[in-house]
Design a protein around this motif. Structure first.
Motif, PDB file in Angstrom:
ATOM      1  N   ILE A  20       0.815  -1.230   0.000  1.00 21.44           N
ATOM      2  CA  ILE A  20       0.000   0.000   0.000  1.00 21.44           C
ATOM      3  C   ILE A  20       0.844   1.274   0.000  1.00 21.44           C
ATOM      4  N   ASP A  21       2.067   1.180   0.514  1.00 25.06           N
ATOM      5  CA  ASP A  21       2.928   2.371   0.459  1.00 25.06           C
ATOM      6  C   ASP A  21       3.948   2.281  -0.683  1.00 25.06           C
ATOM      7  N   GLY A  22       3.729   1.353  -1.606  1.00 19.45           N
ATOM      8  CA  GLY A  22       4.586   1.258  -2.797  1.00 19.45           C
ATOM      9  C   GLY A  22       5.806   0.381  -2.613  1.00 19.45           C
ATOM     10  N   ARG A  23       6.021  -0.124  -1.391  1.00 15.68           N
ATOM     11  CA  ARG A  23       7.207  -0.950  -1.154  1.00 15.68           C
ATOM     12  C   ARG A  23       7.078  -2.328  -1.798  1.00 15.68           C
ATOM     13  N   ARG A  24       8.236  -2.911  -2.094  1.00  8.74           N
ATOM     14  CA  ARG A  24       8.313  -4.325  -2.462  1.00  8.74           C
ATOM     15  C   ARG A  24       8.220  -5.163  -1.185  1.00  8.74           C
ATOM     16  N   LEU A  25       8.031  -6.465  -1.345  1.00 10.36           N
ATOM     17  CA  LEU A  25       7.862  -7.330  -0.175  1.00 10.36           C
ATOM     18  C   LEU A  25       9.089  -7.358   0.740  1.00 10.36           C
ATOM     19  N   ASP A  26      10.265  -7.155   0.142  1.00 13.58           N
ATOM     20  CA  ASP A  26      11.494  -7.263   0.945  1.00 13.58           C
ATOM     21  C   ASP A  26      12.072  -5.904   1.334  1.00 13.58           C
ATOM     22  N   GLU A  27      11.254  -4.845   1.239  1.00 20.94           N
ATOM     23  CA  GLU A  27      11.761  -3.500   1.544  1.00 20.94           C
ATOM     24  C   GLU A  27      11.378  -3.042   2.940  1.00 20.94           C
ATOM     25  N   LEU A  28      12.340  -2.392   3.599  1.00 24.91           N
ATOM     26  CA  LEU A  28      12.075  -1.783   4.905  1.00 24.91           C
ATOM     27  C   LEU A  28      11.447  -0.409   4.708  1.00 24.91           C
ATOM     28  N   ARG A  29      10.737   0.059   5.724  1.00 27.73           N
ATOM     29  CA  ARG A  29      10.342   1.469   5.726  1.00 27.73           C
ATOM     30  C   ARG A  29      11.597   2.314   5.974  1.00 27.73           C
ATOM     31  N   PRO A  30      11.575   3.600   5.580  1.00 29.40           N
ATOM     32  CA  PRO A  30      12.761   4.430   5.853  1.00 29.40           C
ATOM     33  C   PRO A  30      13.028   4.471   7.353  1.00 29.40           C
ATOM     34  N   ILE A  31      14.314   4.375   7.723  1.00 32.10           N
ATOM     35  CA  ILE A  31      14.671   4.354   9.145  1.00 32.10           C
ATOM     36  C   ILE A  31      15.797   5.370   9.393  1.00 32.10           C
ATOM     37  N   ARG A  32      15.605   6.161  10.446  1.00 27.83           N
ATOM     38  CA  ARG A  32      16.621   7.154  10.825  1.00 27.83           C
ATOM     39  C   ARG A  32      16.892   7.002  12.314  1.00 27.83           C
ATOM     40  N   ILE A  33      18.145   6.908  12.677  1.00 26.87           N
ATOM     41  CA  ILE A  33      18.509   6.688  14.086  1.00 26.87           C
ATOM     42  C   ILE A  33      19.453   7.794  14.538  1.00 26.87           C
ATOM     43  N   GLN A  34      19.091   8.438  15.629  1.00 28.10           N
ATOM     44  CA  GLN A  34      19.975   9.454  16.215  1.00 28.10           C
ATOM     45  C   GLN A  34      20.465   8.938  17.570  1.00 28.10           C
ATOM     46  N   ALA A  35      21.749   8.700  17.676  1.00 33.53           N
ATOM     47  CA  ALA A  35      22.315   8.264  18.959  1.00 33.53           C
ATOM     48  C   ALA A  35      22.588   9.496  19.809  1.00 33.53           C
ATOM     49  N   GLY A  36      22.324   9.374  21.125  1.00 31.76           N
ATOM     50  CA  GLY A  36      22.619  10.486  22.026  1.00 31.76           C
ATOM     51  C   GLY A  36      21.653  11.635  21.870  1.00 31.76           C
ATOM     52  N   ALA A  37      20.354  11.340  21.917  1.00 31.67           N
ATOM     53  CA  ALA A  37      19.341  12.373  21.681  1.00 31.67           C
ATOM     54  C   ALA A  37      18.970  13.134  22.959  1.00 31.67           C
TER      55      ALA A  37
END
Ligand code: ADP
Length: 250
Positions: A20-37
């Motif tokens: 439904i969001d256009g992804r393929r079956l093996d695709e992750l959603r976008p992920i962003r990680i900030q260490a030390g927030a």
């Protein structure tokens, strides 16, 4: 939209294999990680993953509260997962419900497999996970955030702990379910992997799939975890990157 009785069920997988969001079956959603927030915590991390927003804070090793939980040969890992009342569409009742207690327990147990707790006897390592915005996979986002926060706090661990949910939608195995896929799909299977050893230290499943599908789901989930592991390591590198000395050679 298809319909089952009175319930409107969205089409989760198009004929050309898109979600439904256009992804393929093996695709992750976008992920962003900030260490030390966070400044107050010994270690922290903020994770934005699809529409999930999760903050983790780690304190310790420090004095154990309540005292009777203290262990003479190792640190206790106390984990608290909480979903903010404003994190979902319909206001969630604030406070610790059964779901949060169960998730806190399984996440705490997963970290017991990677933290060198015996190095800190009679102490507590406190892990707080606050879900600020929820869109399925929040326990996995919580594990990822907490893992980076533990590393940021300097807690020695075997490895970071990437985590992702795999599921079954429209008859197919799919990586990293979002809310509609979790709600209307056939199965949801969150997992967490120790990349170094290939050991799974968290594995749960709701719904149903065949043995062959389960094998496929585990394979896809492990690949997803390994990809998230790279993003986690990069977040820590970004946090501790040392600016090159002025005038130094490239
Ligand atoms: P996870 O978030 O780890 O996938 P669940 O499968 O239990 O855990 O939940 C799926 C999603 O359902 C959550 O991410 C959230 O968006 C929603 N949800 C869970 N609990 C509640 C609740 N009490 N009220 C409203 N929405 C909820």
């Amino acid at each position: 939209m298809g319909s089952v009785g009175a319930k409107e069920v969205p089409v989760l997988l198009s004929a050309d294999g898109r979600r439904i969001d256009g992804r393929r079956l093996d695709e992750l959603r976008p992920i962003r990680i900030q260490a030390g927030a966070l400044h107050q915590a010994d270690g922290s991390a903020f994770v934005e993953w699809g529409a999930n927003k999760v903050m983790a804070a780690v304190y310790g090793p420090r004095e154990v509260h309540p005292r009777h939980l203290q262990q003479n040969n190792k640190a206790v890992i106390q984990c608290r997962y909480n979903m903010a009342a404003f994190s979902v569409d319909e206001r969630k009742r604030p406070g610790l419900d059964r779901r949060s207690q169960e998730i806190s327990k399984v996440i705490g147990e997963a970290f017991e497999s990677v933290v060198f707790a015996e190095e800190f006897p009679r102490t507590s390592i406190d892990v707080y996970i606050e879900v600020l915005q929820a869109n399925a996979g929040t326990r996995c986002a919580g594990v990822v955030a907490a893992s980076v926060a533990l590393a940021d706090a300097g807690i020695p661990m075997v490895d970071l702990l990437p985590s992702v949910a795999v599921g079954k939608i429209g008859g197919a195995i799919a990586l990293d379910l979002k809310k509609e896929e979790d709600n209307f799909g056939e199965a949801d299977l969150p997992m967490a992997l120790v990349p170094q050893s290939g050991r799974l230290v968290l594995l749960q499943m709701e719904g149903h799939m065949t043995e062959a599908e389960l094998a496929q789901a585990l394979d896809l989930g492990v690949k997803g975890c390994r990809s998230i592991h790279e993003t986690m390591k990069q977040a820590l590198r970004d946090r501790y990157a040392v600016a090159p000395l002025a005038g130094g050679s490239a």
